[in-house]
Design a protein around this motif. Structure first.
Motif, PDB file in Angstrom:
ATOM      1  N   ASP A 103      11.195  38.520  27.842  1.00  0.00           N
ATOM      2  CA  ASP A 103      11.339  37.582  28.959  1.00  0.00           C
ATOM      3  C   ASP A 103       9.978  37.146  29.494  1.00  0.00           C
ATOM      4  OD1 ASP A 103      14.151  37.962  28.851  1.00  0.00           O
ATOM      5  OD2 ASP A 103      13.938  39.817  30.003  1.00  0.00           O
ATOM      6  N   TYR A 104       8.974  37.967  29.256  1.00  0.00           N
ATOM      7  CA  TYR A 104       7.609  37.652  29.662  1.00  0.00           C
ATOM      8  C   TYR A 104       6.651  38.423  28.763  1.00  0.00           C
ATOM      9  CZ  TYR A 104       3.241  37.464  32.229  1.00  0.00           C
ATOM     10  OH  TYR A 104       1.924  37.276  32.552  1.00  0.00           O
ATOM     11  N   VAL A 106       5.538  48.166  18.687  1.00  0.00           N
ATOM     12  CA  VAL A 106       6.098  49.390  19.269  1.00  0.00           C
ATOM     13  C   VAL A 106       5.985  49.305  20.792  1.00  0.00           C
ATOM     14  CG1 VAL A 106       5.942  51.898  19.411  1.00  0.00           C
ATOM     15  CG2 VAL A 106       5.521  50.727  17.232  1.00  0.00           C
ATOM     16  N   PHE A 107       7.120  49.418  21.461  1.00  0.00           N
ATOM     17  CA  PHE A 107       7.185  49.270  22.911  1.00  0.00           C
ATOM     18  C   PHE A 107       6.990  50.615  23.597  1.00  0.00           C
ATOM     19  CE2 PHE A 107       9.770  49.421  26.826  1.00  0.00           C
ATOM     20  CZ  PHE A 107       9.176  48.383  27.543  1.00  0.00           C
ATOM     21  N   THR A 108       6.140  50.626  24.633  1.00  0.00           N
ATOM     22  CA  THR A 108       5.927  51.805  25.460  1.00  0.00           C
ATOM     23  C   THR A 108       6.253  51.427  26.913  1.00  0.00           C
ATOM     24  OG1 THR A 108       4.135  52.592  24.039  1.00  0.00           O
ATOM     25  CG2 THR A 108       4.278  53.547  26.256  1.00  0.00           C
ATOM     26  N   PRO A 109       7.309  52.018  27.491  1.00  0.00           N
ATOM     27  CA  PRO A 109       7.693  51.642  28.870  1.00  0.00           C
ATOM     28  C   PRO A 109       6.653  52.061  29.887  1.00  0.00           C
ATOM     29  CG  PRO A 109       8.962  53.539  28.127  1.00  0.00           C
ATOM     30  CD  PRO A 109       8.194  53.053  26.930  1.00  0.00           C
ATOM     31  N   GLY A 159      14.656  43.481  32.363  1.00  0.00           N
ATOM     32  CA  GLY A 159      14.338  44.218  33.578  1.00  0.00           C
ATOM     33  C   GLY A 159      13.433  45.409  33.360  1.00  0.00           C
ATOM     34  N   LYS A 160      13.068  45.692  32.126  1.00  0.00           N
ATOM     35  CA  LYS A 160      12.176  46.804  31.820  1.00  0.00           C
ATOM     36  C   LYS A 160      10.788  46.266  31.463  1.00  0.00           C
ATOM     37  CE  LYS A 160      15.766  49.973  30.173  1.00  0.00           C
ATOM     38  NZ  LYS A 160      16.229  50.811  29.032  1.00  0.00           N
ATOM     39  N   ALA A 161       9.762  46.939  31.981  1.00  0.00           N
ATOM     40  CA  ALA A 161       8.384  46.524  31.742  1.00  0.00           C
ATOM     41  C   ALA A 161       7.639  47.597  30.957  1.00  0.00           C
ATOM     42  CB  ALA A 161       7.678  46.258  33.070  1.00  0.00           C
ATOM     43  N   GLY A 162       6.632  47.150  30.219  1.00  0.00           N
ATOM     44  CA  GLY A 162       5.824  48.089  29.450  1.00  0.00           C
ATOM     45  C   GLY A 162       4.807  47.335  28.632  1.00  0.00           C
ATOM     46  N   THR A 163       4.335  47.933  27.561  1.00  0.00           N
ATOM     47  CA  THR A 163       3.377  47.292  26.666  1.00  0.00           C
ATOM     48  C   THR A 163       3.846  47.444  25.229  1.00  0.00           C
ATOM     49  OG1 THR A 163       2.020  49.299  26.476  1.00  0.00           O
ATOM     50  CG2 THR A 163       1.439  47.723  28.221  1.00  0.00           C
TER      51      THR A 163
END
Length: 391
Positions: free
Chosen positions: A359-360, A385-388, A375-379
């Motif tokens: 979404d962003y 690979v997503f890290t919250p 609604g979840k943020a991270g890098t």
């Protein structure tokens, strides 16, 4: 059972009971009694709390140090000792400043109050006619600049613009007037020693001593980069580039000039409603055939054709097809792109490396990019690979 044993047994029962109902420690009792939520915790244990629509501050022991009676509370900047122990508070529609001991430092009487520079406050009040007037206070609540100004700009490079009546002037970082209000307009282009201003309908550039560096002969100053010795200006409805000696570098023949990269020889410009690139000799290096374009980064530039974005190289060869609703420059080998309101990343061959499902998304920096999804943020890293986020 002797007397000591009976006393100890009763004490043990009491202690267990105390643990269950939460009265053994002050913290437990505090946790049970509190009827507010913590909005923001700080480095020193002080926290802004909210009860209903009112705000206050507690210390690390849970003691209320600023009563929960305020409409809003904002903590002063952590990285500045002048403000870090103070709180901006709003009550009955007015702002002021109190210390962490709840001592009033600036009376709650202003419509707005913010930090200004390293040791001042910028305040405002609306008069009976509805005009907003600005002034500056020092940390001791003394008016350094009275509430008589229609606007006070941010300090940058040791000075800031101020508006008094219909004219603009300048103050320095000691809040002393260095140029009396005399100009009709001051643009956002203020550097360490120069500012773009207007007088009698014409634009020019002055220095801090009010010496005219660029004469008042232009319709506008669109960009000013005196470190790299160029100024994008408008004259007779056309845009060109001059240097700080007012010598014309690029003739005034373009509808607009957006991207200036003199070092690499690419200047993005619009002519006859088409976007292309020229060099500093005013030779066309990329034809005027696009609807939009951006700076070359890592050898490629995003360009728009048919309302879609793709990427070209410096030879105008299409490297990434025109298929994205929006695009941004390359950073660390990857570029952020958008399609159907979703963001992802491509590499320099146009391959989608990180799916367009966010979404962003922000740019990559040191191997990671900030993203948001559902609604979840991270890098994410460059493998997707997503890290919250921890918070």
């Amino acid at each position: 059972m002797n007397t000591i044993q009976r006393v100890f047994k009763k004490l043990s029962i009491f202690l267990v009971f105390a643990l269950v109902i939460g009265i053994l420690t002050p913290e437990a009792a505090f946790a049970k009694k509190k009827d507010y939520t913590v909005e923001q915790s700080s480095y020193d244990g002080l926290s802004i709390v909210r009860k209903g629509e009112k705000y206050g501050v507690i210390n690390k022991k849970g003691k209320i140090i600023i009563p929960i009676v305020n409409q809003e509370i904002v903590r002063g900047s952590y990285d500045n000792y002048s403000y870090r122990d103070n709180f901006f508070v709003k009550k009955s529609g007015k702002w002021g400043v109190v210390s962490k001991q709840n001592k009033v430092l600036i009376k709650l009487q202003y419509d707005s109050i913010t930090e200004y520079g390293d040791k001042y406050y910028l305040v405002s009040k609306e008069n009976k006619r509805g005009d907003v007037n600005y002034g500056i206070l020092n940390l001791n609540n003394k008016a350094i600049l009275p509430l008589k100004y229609g606007d006070i700009g941010n300090l940058y490079g040791g000075w800031a613009s101020v508006k008094k009546g219909k004219k603009y002037g300048f103050i320095n970082d000691k809040i002393k007037t260095i140029i009396k209000p005399q100009y009709d307009f001051v643009s956002n282009y203020i550097s360490d020693g120069y500012a773009s201003v207007a007088k009698s309908g014409h634009h020019g550039i002055i220095n801090k001593k009010n010496k005219v560096i660029i004469p008042f002969e232009y319709d506008g100053i669109n960009e000013m980069n005196l470190d790299n010795d160029y100024i994008v200006a408008i004259k007779s409805g056309k845009t060109g580039i001059i240097d700080k000696k007012n010598k014309v570098i690029i003739p005034f023949e373009y509808d607009s000039i957006g991207v200036v990269d003199l070092k690499n020889g690419f200047i993005g410009a619009i002519k006859s409603d088409k976007y292309g690139y020229i060099n500093k000799e005013n030779k066309v290096v990329i034809p005027f055939e696009y609807e939009g374009g951006m700076r070359f980064t890592e050898g490629l530039a995003g360009v728009n054709k048919g309302n879609k974005w793709g990427f070209i190289n410096k030879d105008n060869e299409l490297v990434v097809p025109f298929e994205y609703d929006d695009a941004w420059g390359f950073s660390e080998g990857l570029a952020k792109v958008q399609k159907s309101d979703k963001y992802g990343f491509i590499d320099k061959t146009g391959k989608v490396v990180i799916p367009l499902e966010y979404d962003y998304a922000d740019f990559f920096y040191e191997g990671r990019a900030y993203v948001e999804k559902g609604g979840k943020a991270g890098t994410v890293d460059k493998k997707g690979v997503f890290t919250p986020s921890k918070n």
